[in-house]
Scaffold this motif. Structure first.
Motif, PDB file in Angstrom:
ATOM      1  N   GLY A  45      11.552 -35.154 -35.147  1.00  0.00           N
ATOM      2  CA  GLY A  45      10.782 -35.186 -36.386  1.00  0.00           C
ATOM      3  C   GLY A  45       9.520 -36.018 -36.372  1.00  0.00           C
ATOM      4  N   TYR A  46       9.179 -36.615 -35.235  1.00  0.00           N
ATOM      5  CA  TYR A  46       7.953 -37.406 -35.154  1.00  0.00           C
ATOM      6  C   TYR A  46       6.757 -36.491 -34.963  1.00  0.00           C
ATOM      7  CZ  TYR A  46      10.945 -41.452 -34.818  1.00  0.00           C
ATOM      8  OH  TYR A  46      11.882 -42.416 -35.104  1.00  0.00           O
ATOM      9  N   ASP A  47       5.689 -36.762 -35.713  1.00  0.00           N
ATOM     10  CA  ASP A  47       4.456 -35.980 -35.618  1.00  0.00           C
ATOM     11  C   ASP A  47       3.572 -36.614 -34.542  1.00  0.00           C
ATOM     12  OD1 ASP A  47       2.339 -34.285 -36.020  1.00  0.00           O
ATOM     13  OD2 ASP A  47       1.792 -35.095 -37.981  1.00  0.00           O
ATOM     14  N   ILE A  48       3.608 -36.027 -33.355  1.00  0.00           N
ATOM     15  CA  ILE A  48       2.835 -36.532 -32.218  1.00  0.00           C
ATOM     16  C   ILE A  48       1.843 -35.457 -31.822  1.00  0.00           C
ATOM     17  CG2 ILE A  48       2.951 -37.320 -29.825  1.00  0.00           C
ATOM     18  CD1 ILE A  48       5.843 -38.251 -30.431  1.00  0.00           C
ATOM     19  N   VAL A  49       0.575 -35.819 -31.775  1.00  0.00           N
ATOM     20  CA  VAL A  49      -0.460 -34.856 -31.395  1.00  0.00           C
ATOM     21  C   VAL A  49      -0.881 -35.096 -29.952  1.00  0.00           C
ATOM     22  CG1 VAL A  49      -1.328 -34.505 -33.732  1.00  0.00           C
ATOM     23  CG2 VAL A  49      -2.339 -36.261 -32.292  1.00  0.00           C
ATOM     24  N   THR A  50      -1.396 -34.037 -29.359  1.00  0.00           N
ATOM     25  CA  THR A  50      -1.877 -34.088 -27.987  1.00  0.00           C
ATOM     26  C   THR A  50      -3.392 -33.947 -27.993  1.00  0.00           C
ATOM     27  OG1 THR A  50       0.143 -32.982 -27.264  1.00  0.00           O
ATOM     28  CG2 THR A  50      -1.693 -33.036 -25.695  1.00  0.00           C
ATOM     29  N   HIS A  51      -4.066 -34.886 -27.367  1.00  0.00           N
ATOM     30  CA  HIS A  51      -5.513 -34.827 -27.173  1.00  0.00           C
ATOM     31  C   HIS A  51      -5.740 -34.549 -25.691  1.00  0.00           C
ATOM     32  CE1 HIS A  51      -6.093 -36.707 -31.105  1.00  0.00           C
ATOM     33  NE2 HIS A  51      -5.174 -37.588 -30.750  1.00  0.00           N
ATOM     34  N   TYR A  52      -6.544 -33.547 -25.386  1.00  0.00           N
ATOM     35  CA  TYR A  52      -6.836 -33.243 -23.988  1.00  0.00           C
ATOM     36  C   TYR A  52      -8.169 -33.863 -23.602  1.00  0.00           C
ATOM     37  CZ  TYR A  52      -2.909 -30.085 -24.117  1.00  0.00           C
ATOM     38  OH  TYR A  52      -1.643 -29.570 -24.232  1.00  0.00           O
ATOM     39  N   GLU A  53      -8.164 -34.560 -22.473  1.00  0.00           N
ATOM     40  CA  GLU A  53      -9.360 -35.252 -21.994  1.00  0.00           C
ATOM     41  C   GLU A  53      -9.674 -34.804 -20.576  1.00  0.00           C
ATOM     42  OE1 GLU A  53      -8.108 -39.304 -22.203  1.00  0.00           O
ATOM     43  OE2 GLU A  53      -8.263 -39.380 -24.375  1.00  0.00           O
ATOM     44  N   LYS A  54     -10.952 -34.795 -20.250  1.00  0.00           N
ATOM     45  CA  LYS A  54     -11.351 -34.468 -18.885  1.00  0.00           C
ATOM     46  C   LYS A  54     -10.963 -35.592 -17.940  1.00  0.00           C
ATOM     47  CE  LYS A  54     -15.207 -31.428 -19.854  1.00  0.00           C
ATOM     48  NZ  LYS A  54     -16.600 -31.140 -19.578  1.00  0.00           N
ATOM     49  N   ASN A  55     -10.481 -35.227 -16.771  1.00  0.00           N
ATOM     50  CA  ASN A  55     -10.190 -36.227 -15.738  1.00  0.00           C
ATOM     51  C   ASN A  55     -11.501 -36.737 -15.171  1.00  0.00           C
ATOM     52  OD1 ASN A  55      -7.442 -35.849 -16.017  1.00  0.00           O
ATOM     53  ND2 ASN A  55      -7.304 -34.390 -14.353  1.00  0.00           N
ATOM     54  N   SER A  58     -11.813 -35.318 -11.306  1.00  0.00           N
ATOM     55  CA  SER A  58     -11.700 -33.894 -10.973  1.00  0.00           C
ATOM     56  C   SER A  58     -12.216 -33.051 -12.126  1.00  0.00           C
ATOM     57  CB  SER A  58     -10.238 -33.544 -10.674  1.00  0.00           C
ATOM     58  OG  SER A  58      -9.476 -33.604 -11.866  1.00  0.00           O
ATOM     59  N   THR A  59     -12.102 -31.761 -11.972  1.00  0.00           N
ATOM     60  CA  THR A  59     -12.554 -30.854 -13.020  1.00  0.00           C
ATOM     61  C   THR A  59     -11.426 -30.522 -13.991  1.00  0.00           C
ATOM     62  OG1 THR A  59     -12.038 -28.950 -11.634  1.00  0.00           O
ATOM     63  CG2 THR A  59     -14.303 -29.790 -11.556  1.00  0.00           C
ATOM     64  N   GLY A  60     -10.244 -31.083 -13.780  1.00  0.00           N
ATOM     65  CA  GLY A  60      -9.089 -30.839 -14.639  1.00  0.00           C
ATOM     66  C   GLY A  60      -9.114 -31.681 -15.897  1.00  0.00           C
ATOM     67  N   ARG A  61      -7.985 -31.681 -16.586  1.00  0.00           N
ATOM     68  CA  ARG A  61      -7.857 -32.483 -17.785  1.00  0.00           C
ATOM     69  C   ARG A  61      -6.431 -33.025 -17.865  1.00  0.00           C
ATOM     70  NH1 ARG A  61      -7.495 -28.310 -22.824  1.00  0.00           N
ATOM     71  NH2 ARG A  61      -5.783 -27.093 -21.984  1.00  0.00           N
ATOM     72  N   HIS A  62      -6.248 -34.026 -18.697  1.00  0.00           N
ATOM     73  CA  HIS A  62      -4.920 -34.600 -18.894  1.00  0.00           C
ATOM     74  C   HIS A  62      -4.663 -34.774 -20.390  1.00  0.00           C
ATOM     75  CE1 HIS A  62      -7.477 -38.243 -18.782  1.00  0.00           C
ATOM     76  NE2 HIS A  62      -6.649 -38.676 -19.712  1.00  0.00           N
ATOM     77  N   ALA A  63      -3.393 -34.942 -20.730  1.00  0.00           N
ATOM     78  CA  ALA A  63      -2.996 -35.083 -22.129  1.00  0.00           C
ATOM     79  C   ALA A  63      -2.854 -36.559 -22.492  1.00  0.00           C
ATOM     80  CB  ALA A  63      -1.674 -34.372 -22.368  1.00  0.00           C
ATOM     81  N   ARG A  64      -3.316 -36.883 -23.681  1.00  0.00           N
ATOM     82  CA  ARG A  64      -3.115 -38.217 -24.268  1.00  0.00           C
ATOM     83  C   ARG A  64      -2.367 -37.994 -25.577  1.00  0.00           C
ATOM     84  NH1 ARG A  64      -4.794 -43.136 -23.608  1.00  0.00           N
ATOM     85  NH2 ARG A  64      -6.345 -42.573 -22.053  1.00  0.00           N
ATOM     86  N   TYR A  65      -1.236 -38.670 -25.735  1.00  0.00           N
ATOM     87  CA  TYR A  65      -0.378 -38.472 -26.904  1.00  0.00           C
ATOM     88  C   TYR A  65      -0.590 -39.583 -27.922  1.00  0.00           C
ATOM     89  CZ  TYR A  65       1.905 -35.233 -23.730  1.00  0.00           C
ATOM     90  OH  TYR A  65       2.163 -34.206 -22.868  1.00  0.00           O
ATOM     91  N   GLU A  66      -0.540 -39.196 -29.211  1.00  0.00           N
ATOM     92  CA  GLU A  66      -0.751 -40.141 -30.292  1.00  0.00           C
ATOM     93  C   GLU A  66       0.236 -39.832 -31.425  1.00  0.00           C
ATOM     94  OE1 GLU A  66      -4.347 -41.526 -33.297  1.00  0.00           O
ATOM     95  OE2 GLU A  66      -4.528 -39.631 -32.222  1.00  0.00           O
ATOM     96  N   LEU A  67       0.875 -40.875 -31.949  1.00  0.00           N
ATOM     97  CA  LEU A  67       1.789 -40.729 -33.078  1.00  0.00           C
ATOM     98  C   LEU A  67       0.980 -40.689 -34.365  1.00  0.00           C
ATOM     99  CD1 LEU A  67       4.735 -40.765 -34.168  1.00  0.00           C
ATOM    100  CD2 LEU A  67       4.522 -43.255 -34.280  1.00  0.00           C
ATOM    101  N   ILE A  68       1.172 -39.637 -35.129  1.00  0.00           N
ATOM    102  CA  ILE A  68       0.459 -39.475 -36.404  1.00  0.00           C
ATOM    103  C   ILE A  68       1.323 -39.971 -37.563  1.00  0.00           C
ATOM    104  CG2 ILE A  68      -0.590 -37.809 -38.005  1.00  0.00           C
ATOM    105  CD1 ILE A  68      -2.163 -38.308 -35.400  1.00  0.00           C
TER     106      ILE A  68
END
Length: 73
Positions: A45-55, A58-68
């Protein structure tokens, strides 16, 4: 360490107002399956959002999680 303890550690980190990435979870806590912890917390039941950021390396990206918001009683 069991999943419940890992989930609680990640939840405490997020409740302190911080965000977290897989690299930070591995470096700080030795957890290598952060997405599984996040999924269990979301199902609880926790509202956690995912923010995608560029690495930066590299040319990839990674997820950063935040509790809303926390679980509402």
């Amino acid at each position: 360490m069991n999943k419940t303890t890992q989930d609680q550690t990640i939840l405490n980190h997020l409740k302190s107002g911080k965000t977290i990435t897989q690299a930070e979870a591995a470096n700080s806590y030795g957890y290598y399956r952060l997405s599984a912890n996040i999924e269990r917390l979301r199902k609880a039941g926790y509202d956690i959002v995912t923010h995608y950021e560029k690495n930066s390396r590299s040319t990839g990206r990674h997820a950063r999680y935040e509790l809303i918001s926390e679980v509402k009683s």
